[in-house]
Design an enzyme around this catalytic site. Structure first.
Site, short mmCIF file in Angstrom:
data_model
loop_
_atom_site.label_atom_id
_atom_site.label_comp_id
_atom_site.label_asym_id
_atom_site.label_seq_id
_atom_site.Cartn_x
_atom_site.Cartn_y
_atom_site.Cartn_z
N THR A 153 38.10 49.00 37.66
CA THR A 153 39.68 48.39 37.92
C THR A 153 39.69 46.87 37.64
N LYS A 266 46.81 33.84 49.48
CA LYS A 266 45.59 33.69 48.33
C LYS A 266 44.34 33.40 49.11
N ILE A 267 44.34 33.00 50.42
CA ILE A 267 43.10 32.63 50.99
C ILE A 267 42.00 33.22 50.82
N TYR A 269 40.83 34.55 48.23
CA TYR A 269 40.26 34.32 47.12
C TYR A 269 39.41 32.68 47.02
N GLN A 322 22.50 14.56 14.30
CA GLN A 322 22.88 13.75 15.26
C GLN A 322 24.57 14.37 15.57
N GLU A 415 32.82 34.80 38.05
CA GLU A 415 34.16 34.02 38.79
C GLU A 415 35.48 34.07 37.73
C1 LIG Z 1 26.80 30.51 39.71
C2 LIG Z 1 26.77 32.04 39.63
C3 LIG Z 1 27.67 32.99 40.49
C4 LIG Z 1 27.56 34.46 40.45
C5 LIG Z 1 28.40 34.99 41.34
C6 LIG Z 1 29.70 35.74 40.80
C7 LIG Z 1 30.64 36.23 41.56
C8 LIG Z 1 31.72 36.79 40.99
O1 LIG Z 1 32.15 36.87 39.94
S1 LIG Z 1 32.67 37.33 42.33
C9 LIG Z 1 34.21 38.02 41.53
C10 LIG Z 1 35.05 37.03 40.99
N1 LIG Z 1 36.27 37.68 40.21
C11 LIG Z 1 36.99 37.02 39.81
O2 LIG Z 1 37.04 35.61 39.67
C12 LIG Z 1 38.42 37.55 39.05
C13 LIG Z 1 39.08 36.56 38.53
N2 LIG Z 1 40.26 36.74 38.43
C14 LIG Z 1 41.28 36.10 39.22
O3 LIG Z 1 40.94 35.04 39.75
C15 LIG Z 1 42.55 36.18 39.02
O4 LIG Z 1 43.15 34.66 39.46
C16 LIG Z 1 43.37 37.11 40.26
C17 LIG Z 1 42.96 38.30 39.79
C18 LIG Z 1 42.87 36.88 41.50
C19 LIG Z 1 44.94 36.83 40.16
O5 LIG Z 1 45.27 37.25 38.97
P1 LIG Z 1 46.95 37.64 38.86
O6 LIG Z 1 47.12 39.12 38.84
O7 LIG Z 1 47.43 37.41 37.47
O8 LIG Z 1 47.86 36.93 39.80
P2 LIG Z 1 48.36 37.10 41.16
O9 LIG Z 1 49.53 37.94 41.23
O10 LIG Z 1 47.32 38.04 42.01
O11 LIG Z 1 48.38 36.03 41.99
C20 LIG Z 1 49.09 34.91 41.27
C21 LIG Z 1 49.29 33.81 42.13
O12 LIG Z 1 48.14 33.75 43.16
C22 LIG Z 1 47.54 32.24 42.82
N3 LIG Z 1 46.25 32.63 42.90
C23 LIG Z 1 45.30 33.47 42.03
N4 LIG Z 1 43.95 33.29 42.41
C24 LIG Z 1 44.01 32.28 43.16
C25 LIG Z 1 42.99 31.33 44.26
N5 LIG Z 1 41.84 31.62 43.77
N6 LIG Z 1 43.27 30.24 44.91
C26 LIG Z 1 44.59 29.99 44.94
N7 LIG Z 1 45.58 30.81 44.43
C27 LIG Z 1 45.29 31.71 43.45
C28 LIG Z 1 48.02 32.17 41.24
O13 LIG Z 1 48.00 30.68 41.06
C29 LIG Z 1 49.57 32.55 41.58
O14 LIG Z 1 50.44 31.92 42.05
P3 LIG Z 1 51.99 31.59 42.11
O15 LIG Z 1 52.00 31.39 40.64
O16 LIG Z 1 52.34 30.64 42.98
O17 LIG Z 1 52.30 33.14 42.34
C1 LIG Z 2 25.97 38.09 35.97
C2 LIG Z 2 27.16 38.35 36.66
C3 LIG Z 2 27.37 38.38 37.98
C4 LIG Z 2 28.44 38.69 38.93
N1 LIG Z 2 28.40 38.74 40.14
C5 LIG Z 2 29.39 39.20 40.88
C6 LIG Z 2 29.47 39.12 42.20
O1 LIG Z 2 28.37 38.70 42.88
N2 LIG Z 2 30.48 40.01 42.99
C7 LIG Z 2 31.52 40.32 42.45
O2 LIG Z 2 32.35 40.78 42.81
N3 LIG Z 2 31.56 40.39 41.05
C8 LIG Z 2 30.43 39.72 40.39
N4 LIG Z 2 30.54 39.87 38.87
C9 LIG Z 2 31.78 40.40 38.29
C10 LIG Z 2 32.44 39.45 37.36
O3 LIG Z 2 33.28 38.51 38.47
C11 LIG Z 2 33.51 40.04 36.41
O4 LIG Z 2 32.78 40.73 35.39
C12 LIG Z 2 34.62 39.10 35.93
O5 LIG Z 2 35.53 38.77 36.70
C13 LIG Z 2 35.28 39.84 34.59
O6 LIG Z 2 35.81 41.03 34.99
P1 LIG Z 2 35.67 42.49 34.27
O7 LIG Z 2 34.13 42.53 34.04
O8 LIG Z 2 36.31 43.36 35.03
O9 LIG Z 2 36.29 42.26 32.84
P2 LIG Z 2 37.67 42.87 32.27
O10 LIG Z 2 38.71 42.37 33.34
O11 LIG Z 2 37.48 44.21 32.01
O12 LIG Z 2 37.81 42.02 31.22
C14 LIG Z 2 37.37 42.24 30.00
C15 LIG Z 2 38.24 41.56 28.73
O13 LIG Z 2 39.47 41.89 28.68
C16 LIG Z 2 40.44 40.68 28.52
N5 LIG Z 2 41.35 40.78 29.72
C17 LIG Z 2 41.16 41.29 31.05
N6 LIG Z 2 42.27 41.08 31.66
C18 LIG Z 2 43.32 40.46 30.94
C19 LIG Z 2 44.38 39.79 31.23
N7 LIG Z 2 44.96 39.87 32.46
N8 LIG Z 2 45.06 38.98 30.27
C20 LIG Z 2 44.27 38.88 29.18
N9 LIG Z 2 42.90 39.45 28.82
C21 LIG Z 2 42.65 40.04 29.79
C22 LIG Z 2 39.60 39.55 28.50
O14 LIG Z 2 39.45 39.06 27.41
C23 LIG Z 2 38.25 39.99 29.10
O15 LIG Z 2 37.06 39.33 28.59
C24 LIG Z 2 29.47 39.40 38.10
C25 LIG Z 2 29.45 39.54 36.78
C26 LIG Z 2 28.37 38.90 36.11
C27 LIG Z 2 28.39 39.06 34.51
#
Ligand SMILES: CCCCC/C=C/C(=O)SCCNC(=O)CCNC(=O)[C@H](O)C(C)(C)COP(=O)(O)OP(=O)(O)OC[C@H]1O[C@@H](n2cnc3c(N)ncnc32)[C@H](O)[C@@H]1OP(=O)(O)O
Ligand SMILES: Cc1cc2nc3c(=O)[nH]c(=O)nc-3n(C[C@H](O)[C@H](O)[C@H](O)COP(=O)(O)OP(=O)(O)OC[C@H]3O[C@@H](n4cnc5c(N)ncnc54)[C@H](O)[C@@H]3O)c2cc1C
Length: 661
Positions: A153, A266-267, A269, A322, A415
């Site tokens: 999802t 959005k806190i 996040y 270079q 992220e």
């Molecule tokens: C160093 C190694 C680290 C390893 C650990 C890794 C951990 C992880 O990966 S944890 C999982 C991380 N997952 C993500 O980062 C998901 C990525 N997607 C997003 O962050 C998107 O921004 C979203 C899914 C959170 C929101 O997308 P969208 O559906 O387009 O937008 P919404 O309608 O939900 O919200 C829009 C609205 O909210 C504002 N906003 C979104 N994110 C944030 C934020 N982090 N902080 C503050 N505001 C946020 C956005 O700007 C919109 O604002 P308005 O335009 O005013 O409505």
């Molecule tokens: C090493 C590693 C560590 C991680 N650690 C954590 C963790 O600790 N906790 C946690 O919760 N998650 C974690 N994650 C998950 C990570 O945050 C997600 O993999 C990442 O946010 C991408 O989401 P997804 O995999 O669902 O990609 P998807 O959402 O399936 O995206 C796949 C592709 O689809 C396209 N796409 C998707 N959505 C859109 C859109 N709205 N508009 C345009 N194109 C789009 C993009 O090209 C994207 O590359 C980790 C991932 C990795 C690889």
């Protein structure tokens, strides 16, 4: 003066170092934020070197995955004894550096607790929850992962539910489908025993969106999964194989905790913001590490002649080498500077948010998303250039690149996928574009100028002045970036509006403009990076250091102009002859940087532990150590492999016997 010269080093490196036109410690202090920080880095590195129990027993390239995890578990169990002696534990940069020395790049079993799980508890729990979990989390009595991503999802449509049961006054957490399984959270597979689970909150049949829940997933004593919990490791990955990224299924689990409404919707996040703020300087550091390895190696590697008969040259003398490597150096520095800047900005805004002031949240969110996206993407491409620049030896694990680059790959995804994050920047820019078109200024009457976006509201000169060398502080180059960014922002906005007028819904129009929206986002971030680099260099006193920084800045700016020349030239803003001027500036910068290249990378002061590379060794003794490294390979423990005669030996023997018949 280069402080790294030692008389037994490789003669080519001694020669390179003796040519330095600046003081490498002054450069190091600029990079690490002052002389004191540089001194502290050295003291911490010395502490690490002096404590062999913190070292790897063999290079991790020679370990199986289980051995990697056990080695990291072993270090984690003694880490706390050392950190207080090695660092000021209240200084996040010192702690980060010590972590990096001990665990290096492949992940470790307490990382997600430190960077995501525990910070979420600090920033998003109420007083009562903090009393329960703060001190014990700090003591590492439990380890908490951050479980947001699901198998199938997206964040908006998370399927994990947290349903409030009014009768028992409890929340019930559930994974109703296979797609709702939590998938990827770091250290969730085996190491951590708590998960901060993001789940859709349901109260009285009404959904309140994703909220974090503190869920005990393993028994604190036996470490066995608790009833209703199915948890495990997701298997080997491109990199980060010392981290047990996990899966989690919740079957009607009742966690501890209460629901606390956030100060801003959005806190929830904010944990992601904090990690994005850490990622950009990390990308800068990775790229500088890759450039250090490749530049040092290119100074000791001799191949081919430039002037026939003059002998083989150092490969660093080739202009192509270079052109491949120095822009990576300049970009790495740009990411370090911008990353440091926004990390401080992020901490200030998070403090404001805690006090209920969310006025800068949108600005911060957009800049962090954009910097994370650009820095991780360019660092990935740049590290690949560094690897390729080392020829065959770059492909060996001894170079350090397989581990470095494969770990770098996660930067573009963790992220938030980079394109998804660029679209978040674009969303912010489209709001500014609307204000420009309706002549409203963002923030109405700003109390102080905001450098990040003010330029969007100003009228930049309509003519490109890039070849006017007299313009001070590269104002003309910055104006070109600003011009392009504003143009792309308004073009994307106008196209969006036209599509909507033609009957498209907002969402469909957005999708049809999304390539152009990403271009606008990239241009905005490029402008921010360039401005930060210029501002930081402008603050430097002392001519020798300033001169070499200006060489790097010149390369950075003109290289970036060349990268976006299509956008600058398509409407006639930049002319063909100005492009020649841009290229001339790039080549000139390459030749100015060449004599100082080794001293510039020495200035980063990376230890051999940090580089983890035979090619990038500080002493330059590459070839004899490549042989030692190969001899240490587990395969070479045996003259004849134990299974040789069972297969290949038998095959050859049988073939020999057949041919004798
Ligand atoms: C160093 C190694 C680290 C390893 C650990 C890794 C951990 C992880 O990966 S944890 C999982 C991380 N997952 C993500 O980062 C998901 C990525 N997607 C997003 O962050 C998107 O921004 C979203 C899914 C959170 C929101 O997308 P969208 O559906 O387009 O937008 P919404 O309608 O939900 O919200 C829009 C609205 O909210 C504002 N906003 C979104 N994110 C944030 C934020 N982090 N902080 C503050 N505001 C946020 C956005 O700007 C919109 O604002 P308005 O335009 O005013 O409505
Ligand atoms: C090493 C590693 C560590 C991680 N650690 C954590 C963790 O600790 N906790 C946690 O919760 N998650 C974690 N994650 C998950 C990570 O945050 C997600 O993999 C990442 O946010 C991408 O989401 P997804 O995999 O669902 O990609 P998807 O959402 O399936 O995206 C796949 C592709 O689809 C396209 N796409 C998707 N959505 C859109 C859109 N709205 N508009 C345009 N194109 C789009 C993009 O090209 C994207 O590359 C980790 C991932 C990795 C690889």
């Amino acid at each position: 003066m280069n402080h790294q010269i030692k008389k037994d080093d490789n003669p080519d490196l001694i020669e390179e170092r003796s040519k330095a036109t600046f003081d490498t410690d002054a450069f190091g202090a600029f990079i690490w934020g002052g002389y004191n920080n540089l001194k502290r880095r050295r003291e911490i590195a010395r502490y690490y070197e002096d404590h062999k129990e913190l070292h790897d027993t063999v290079p991790i390239a020679f370990m199986t995955r289980e051995e990697k995890l056990e080695n990291a578990y072993r270090k984690a169990s003694i880490f706390e004894n050392h950190i207080k002696k090695a660092c000021d534990v209240n200084n996040p940069e010192e702690v980060r550096y010590f972590n990096w020395l001990v665990y290096h790049i492949d992940g470790h079993p307490t990382s997600v607790h430190s960077i995501m799980g525990f910070p979420t508890i600090i920033n998003q729990s109420d007083k009562e929850q903090q009393e329960r979990w703060l001190q014990s989390g700090e003591n590492r009595e439990y380890l908490a992962t951050y479980a947001q991503t699901e198998l199938g999802t997206n964040i908006k449509k998370l399927e994990t539910t947290a349903t409030y049961d009014q009768k028992t006054e409890e929340f019930i957490l559930n994974s109703p489908t296979v797609t709702s399984l939590k998938w990827w959270p770091g250290n969730m597979g085996h190491s951590h025993n708590v998960a901060i689970v993001m789940a859709q909150l349901w109260i009285n049949n009404k959904c309140y969106g994703p909220h974090p829940f503190f869920v005990q997933i393993r028994d604190p004593k036996t470490h066995k999964p608790l009833p209703g919990i199915t948890v495990g490791d997701i298997g080997p990955k491109f990199g980060l194989n010392t981290t047990d990224n996990g899966f989690l299924k919740l079957d009607h689990v009742f966690p501890n905790g209460t629901y606390v409404p956030p100060v801003h919707d959005k806190i929830a996040y904010s944990s992601m913001m904090l990690v994005r703020a850490i990622i950009t300087p990390l990308m800068g550091e990775n790229l500088c590490i890759g450039a250090t390895i490749a530049i040092r190696y290119s100074a000791i590697r001799r191949q081919g002649e430039i002037k026939p008969g003059d002998g083989e040259v150092q490969i660093l003398d080739y202009q192509t080498q270079q052109h491949r490597l120095f822009p990576q150096l300049a970009r790495g520095i740009a990411f370090l500077l911008a990353g440091r800047n926004t990390y401080n900005f992020c901490n200030n805004v998070l403090k404001d948010i805690k006090n209920g002031d969310v006025s800068l949240l949108a600005d911060l969110h957009a800049i962090l998303c954009g910097l994370k996206a650009i820095s991780s993407y360019q660092a990935e491409l740049g590290l690949e250039q560094c690897r390729m620049a080392c020829g065959g030896h770059g492909y060996s694990a001894a170079s350090g690149f397989p581990l470095l680059n494969s770990n770098q790959f996660n930067g573009v995804t963790v992220e938030g996928d980079n394109l998804v994050l660029l679209l978040q920047v674009a969303r912010y820019l489209m709001k500014r574009a609307k204000e420009i078109r309706y002549e409203i200024r963002y923030g109405q009457q700003p109390s102080k100028p905001n450098e990040i976006y003010d330029y969007l509201f100003d009228d930049a000169p309509k003519k490109c002045l890039i070849d006017q060398a007299y313009v001070p502080n590269y104002k003309n180059v910055l104006e070109s970036f600003e011009y392009l960014s504003k143009k792309l922002t308004l073009q994307a906005y106008d196209k969006l509006e036209q599509l909507k007028q033609r009957g498209r819904t907002s969402e469909v129009a957005w999708n049809e403009c999304s390539v152009e929206l990403c271009k606008a986002a990239r241009a905005h971030i490029r402008t921010f990076l360039a401005r930060t680099f210029i501002n930081e260099v402008n603050q430097v006193n002392g001519l020798p250091l300033l001169t070499v920084l200006k060489d790097l800045l010149q390369l950075y700016l003109f290289y970036e102009v060349k990268e976006c020349m299509a956008g600058l030239m398509e409407d006639g803003y930049m002319l063909g002859q100005q492009l020649h001027y841009v290229k001339k500036n790039i080549y000139e910068a390459l030749s100015k940087i060449r004599p100082n290249a080794v001293s510039i990378v020495d200035s980063f002061d990376f230890t051999d532990r940090e580089l983890n590379s035979v090619l990038g060794r500080r002493d330059g003794h590459v070839y004899e150590n490549l042989l030692k490294w190969a001899q240490a390979s587990p395969l070479n423990k045996h003259d004849v492999l134990p299974f040789h005669h069972k297969y290949l030996g038998r095959m050859m023997e049988e073939a020999r016997q057949k041919s004798r018949l």
